[in-house]
Motif scaffolding. Structure first.
Motif, short mmCIF file in Angstrom:
data_model
loop_
_atom_site.label_atom_id
_atom_site.label_comp_id
_atom_site.label_asym_id
_atom_site.label_seq_id
_atom_site.Cartn_x
_atom_site.Cartn_y
_atom_site.Cartn_z
N LEU A 123 -5.79 -10.33 5.86
CA LEU A 123 -4.34 -10.40 5.61
C LEU A 123 -3.74 -9.45 6.50
O LEU A 123 -4.23 -8.20 6.90
CB LEU A 123 -3.96 -9.86 4.13
N SER A 124 -2.49 -9.72 7.03
CA SER A 124 -1.56 -8.87 7.63
C SER A 124 -0.99 -7.99 6.79
O SER A 124 -0.46 -8.30 5.68
CB SER A 124 -0.57 -9.67 8.43
N PRO A 125 -0.59 -6.76 7.35
CA PRO A 125 0.13 -5.67 6.64
C PRO A 125 1.38 -6.29 6.13
O PRO A 125 2.13 -7.08 7.18
CB PRO A 125 0.25 -4.48 7.60
N GLY A 126 1.75 -5.94 4.91
CA GLY A 126 3.17 -6.43 4.45
C GLY A 126 4.22 -5.46 4.37
O GLY A 126 4.31 -4.41 5.16
N HIS A 127 5.20 -5.71 3.55
CA HIS A 127 6.42 -4.74 3.50
C HIS A 127 6.43 -3.95 1.91
O HIS A 127 7.45 -3.57 1.72
CB HIS A 127 7.48 -5.67 3.78
N PHE A 128 5.36 -3.86 1.31
CA PHE A 128 5.41 -3.45 0.12
C PHE A 128 5.49 -1.91 0.41
O PHE A 128 4.76 -1.21 1.16
CB PHE A 128 4.12 -3.50 -0.61
N VAL A 129 6.57 -1.26 -0.29
CA VAL A 129 6.79 0.11 -0.15
C VAL A 129 6.48 0.80 -1.31
O VAL A 129 6.66 0.61 -2.71
CB VAL A 129 8.61 0.47 0.15
N GLY A 130 5.70 2.09 -1.11
CA GLY A 130 5.33 3.02 -2.16
C GLY A 130 3.93 2.73 -2.54
O GLY A 130 3.39 1.85 -2.72
N PRO A 131 3.18 3.74 -3.33
CA PRO A 131 1.98 3.61 -3.81
C PRO A 131 2.06 2.77 -5.21
O PRO A 131 2.97 2.79 -5.87
CB PRO A 131 1.68 4.96 -4.03
#
Length: 240
Positions: A123-131
């Motif tokens: 999978l390609s890195p996404g745009h999820f923000v935060g732990p």
């Protein structure tokens, strides 16, 4: 190759968006996804309540509907565990059914297990923000051995994981357990919620909707309106 998606009752009735996220992930991995329209329950509630005849009827129905596929994928450790482990008990007195079930069993995978060990996705890195922090559902972990797979997929998406204390501990749902032993269930989920808060993450991710409903419900009832509770399919598909 054709994948039969066993959506599960809870996802179908309560959070169908999780099912759509699972379809997206499997299709992106290059597989054809089929959702048999007549599918219903895996039989686990009946089985856990001692209603073996009902559970057996549902198990046979599931077998008829899914044995045609190359793979069977279940976005739930709980239902996946019922199919992959406990159907053997229900079919033990019928050699013909056991033979058919043995062929089906070899094709059954929990969603993250399928993506990592069969599809071998990258999978390609996404745009999820935060732990996030990850909760290991009892059935997925103990019956299916799913532990590293969801974490590997989250790492591929670039999602930071803050492991909570007791990440492998039960959330207190346990199907009919939460109904039969409400006070014990509440004490268990209270501990889980405290561990989630202590992790420092504002999102808990997991792979079983029963756990999601139990954890999210308790968080909201105790005044936490901020912590997000997400199925891993939603995070991986970026459907949030």
């Amino acid at each position: 190759m054709r994948v039969g998606l066993f959506v599960t009752c809870l996802i179908d009735l309560m959070r169908p968006e999780i099912g759509f996220s699972a379809v997206k992930l499997i299709e992106q991995a290059g597989f054809e996804v089929v959702v048999p329209p007549a599918q219903t329950c895996c039989g686990q509630p009946a089985y856990n309540s001692g209603e073996r005849r009902i559970a057996r009827d549902l198990a046979e129905k599931m077998l008829r509907e899914f044995e045609q596929f190359d793979y069977v994928v279940v976005p739930s450790g709980s239902c996946g565990g019922m199919i992959a482990v406990h159907y053997a008990d229900l079919f033990a007195d019928d050699p013909e059914l056991m033979g058919r079930y043995g062929r089906l069993r070899a094709k059954v995978h929990e969603l993250t297990d399928f993506l990592v060990n069969v599809a071998k996705v990258e999978l390609s890195p996404g745009h999820f923000v935060g732990p996030v922090t990850y909760h290991d559902s009892c059935a997925g972990l103990r019956e299916l051995g799913v532990k590293l797979e969801p974490r590997a997929l989250l790492a591929q998406k670039g999602v930071e994981i803050n492991e909570m204390k007791g990440c492998e501990h039960c959330c207190g749902f346990g199907g009919t357990f939460a109904v039969k032993y409400g006070n014990i269930s509440t004490a268990i989920v209270d501990e889980k919620c405290e561990n989630i808060r202590a992790s420092g993450a504002d999102t808990v991710v997991l792979g079983d909707l029963g756990c999601i409903l139990n954890i999210e419900g308790r968080l909201r009832r105790t005044g936490d309106t901020v912590t997000r509770v997400l199925h891993i399919a939603q995070v991986l598909a970026e459907d949030i």
